[in-house]
Design an enzyme around this catalytic site. Structure first.
Site, short mmCIF file in Angstrom:
data_model
loop_
_atom_site.label_atom_id
_atom_site.label_comp_id
_atom_site.label_asym_id
_atom_site.label_seq_id
_atom_site.Cartn_x
_atom_site.Cartn_y
_atom_site.Cartn_z
N GLU A 18 0.88 -1.17 0.00
CA GLU A 18 0.00 0.00 0.00
C GLU A 18 0.91 1.21 0.00
OE1 GLU A 18 -3.17 -0.16 -0.19
OE2 GLU A 18 -3.62 -2.21 0.44
N CYS A 39 -2.86 8.57 2.69
CA CYS A 39 -2.46 8.13 1.35
C CYS A 39 -3.60 8.37 0.37
CB CYS A 39 -1.99 6.69 1.35
SG CYS A 39 -3.17 5.55 1.99
C1 UN1 Z 1 -3.85 5.55 4.66
O1 UN1 Z 1 -3.84 6.76 4.47
O2 UN1 Z 1 -2.78 4.91 4.80
O3 UN1 Z 1 -9.62 5.84 3.15
C2 UN1 Z 1 -5.07 4.76 4.84
C3 UN1 Z 1 -9.05 6.38 4.07
C4 UN1 Z 1 -8.76 5.58 5.32
C5 UN1 Z 1 -7.50 4.83 5.23
C6 UN1 Z 1 -6.32 5.57 4.72
N1 UN1 Z 1 -9.85 4.70 5.58
O4 UN1 Z 1 -8.69 7.53 4.00
#
Ligand code: UN1
Length: 509
Positions: free
Chosen positions: A263, A297
């Site tokens: 990820e 992210c």
């Molecule tokens: C991340 O930023 O690593 O969709 C995960 C989202 C959250 C998860 C983000 N449920 O922004």
């Protein structure tokens, strides 16, 4: 408000004590724990030594044969207890996320809610680790597939979701029959220790069926992560972080034929089409671009606005960016807390300078030193008006920068949205069915997540979470992501007295 007058350190120590993390842990030598709220050190933590890491890995390997034999629904009971303990600890753990990662309180709590949600999901899943029964071409035969536990699972997490990402992996790994070794970000070791303490309470209630070494944590720097990734006893590593990190991890895993769930970075876009409900789109854009101080992210980083609404949308965004409340994330009025550290603010300043050099107009983006002293990295989110997608807009800068570009044709906007290296999340704002469906179609967004009339961030755990291209291709959380944590065996059983061969092959002795 009382909480903001407490010093960050005292606040942190009180929360840690309530969570059952020994304060003595913070008096040692080693890894510095700090809060981005004031940028100051809270103490030092002893790091896991190489010898201890070896013992951790050996314990995880030894736990696997025992844990895989515990029936999956019984394994689910441990995750049910973990969910209960997380519910009991939600307020404190959420606050600790705020203190250590700098998220505003509602987002710290939301992150713990995400842990609870994935536990609930995994408990149900523990009775649904289904394989298929498949029609065979041979008489008196049966063919089926069975999912077996895979082995100890390594989990590497980033500072920005210091607890939820562990839980997406751990809750699934546990019901799938896999022990977990966790290497949290060195920027957020305290939340990891708190989660260990919470999980310890669930394990104690669960009893002797849980082998020693089922859930372990490695505290320290990069060398520990490298060790985890290289270890032949770990058949799966789930790693969340930058694309640069993924580029280091992936070849090592491939070289030993281990599985990877990666990820990595995102450079997420939204398209605002002429028919969009602009009030709704503005709220979605504001949360997705400025929420979590731009450190998800899934944060919205690129906005393509149809030229017919560009002026209006940009006017409203400029107002939102000028007025958003930035401050101590413990204050309930704050919407944007600090960046994780001054280096993140430097990266942001560099990206904005590059944009200016390309002729962009930058609104906001300045460092705010008056909030909690010089050591903390508060910034005003930046709105950057670009003529075309170029320069820093093409890469992920982990800070609240939203680049906005006008477009004329939808195809052009979709092509621009897809023309970056990352492929995590994306959105379109439109009330036109054909536009929405085009965006979701094979010729539309190339991302792992594509949304209509909601922003790209804030995914629920029920869906598979992850993205394509340089985002790494991994999927975590819901849907059938659990399959990565198990190995599939295809079984063919002959209950007849002859041996018909497949494909009509004849082999008579
Ligand atoms: C991340 O930023 O690593 O969709 C995960 C989202 C959250 C998860 C983000 N449920 O922004």
């Amino acid at each position: 408000m009382a909480p903001t007058v407490l010093s960050v350190r005292d606040d942190m120590l009180a929360v840690l004590e309530r969570l059952g993390v020994a304060a003595g842990l913070l008096t040692g030598e080693g890894l510095e724990a700090r809060s981005p709220i004031d940028g100051l050190a809270v103490g030092r933590l002893r790091e896991t030594t190489p010898e201890e890491a070896e013992a951790v890995l050996a314990r995880a390997a030894a736990a696997f044969p025992a844990w895989r034999r515990v029936p999956a629904p019984r394994r689910g009971e441990l995750v049910r207890l973990l969910g209960e303990e997380l519910r009991a600890a939600k307020a404190d753990l959420g606050r600790l996320v705020t203190l250590e990662a700098g998220k505003i309180l509602s987002e710290g709590l939301g992150e713990v809610q995400e842990m609870i949600d994935i536990c609930d999901f995994a408990v149900g899943l523990s009775r649904q680790l289904h394989g298929l029964t498949i029609a065979t071409e041979r008489p008196d035969h049966r063919m089926m597939e069975v999912w077996h536990p895979l082995g100890p699972c390594g989990v590497i997490t980033a500072f920005n979701f210091p607890v939820a990402v562990w839980s997406w992996n751990a809750a699934l790994a546990l019901v799938c029959g896999d022990p977990v070794v966790w290497k949290p970000s060195e920027k957020t070791p305290l939340t990891a220790l708190a989660v260990q303490a919470i999980a310890g309470r669930a394990l104690a209630r669960f009893g002797a069926d849980a082998p020693e070494g089922l859930l372990q944590v490695l505290i320290g720097g990069r060398a520990l992560g490298e060790r985890l990734v290289a270890d032949p006893r770990i058949p799966l590593v789930s790693a969340t972080g930058s694309t640069a990190m993924g580029r280091q991890v992936a070849p090592v895993l491939a070289g030993r034929f281990a599985r990877a769930i990666l990820e990595l970075g995102g450079n997420n876009a939204a398209i605002v089409a002429p028919s969009a409900d602009l009030d709704l789109a503005l709220r979605a854009v504001a949360f997705a671009a400025m929420g979590t101080a731009g450190q998800r992210c899934t944060t919205l980083r690129r906005l393509f606005v149809h030229e017919s609404v560009h002026g209006d949308v940009l006017d409203r965004l400029r107002r939102a960016y000028a007025s958003v409340r930035i401050g101590d994330p413990r204050d309930s009025a704050t919407l944007v807390g600090p960046l994780i550290d001054p280096a993140a603010a430097d990266d942001m300043a560099r990206a904005l300078d590059e944009a200016r050099a390309l002729g962009a107009t930058v609104h906001g983006g300045e460092r705010l030193t008056g909030i909690r002293g010089e050591a903390a990295a508060y910034v005003r989110p930046a709105l950057v008006e670009m003529r075309a997608q170029a320069g820093p807009m093409r890469r992920e800068t982990f800070a609240p920068i939203l680049y906005a570009v006008p477009y004329r044709e939808l195809e052009e906007a979709i092509a621009a949205q897809n023309a970056v290296a990352a492929g995590l999340s994306s959105s379109i704002f439109t009330r036109d069915l054909a536009e929405a469906e085009t965006f979701l179609s094979v010729a539309g967004s190339d991302c792992g997540i594509a949304n209509v009339n909601i922003g790209p961030s804030g995914a629920e755990i029920g869906g598979a979470f992850g993205g394509e291209k340089e985002t790494g291709g991994g999927r975590e959380a819901g849907s059938d992501s659990w399959k990565a944590y198990m190995r599939r065996a295809t079984n063919t059983i002959n209950y007849g007295r002859t041996l018909p061969l497949a494909q009509g092959v004849s082999f008579e002795l």
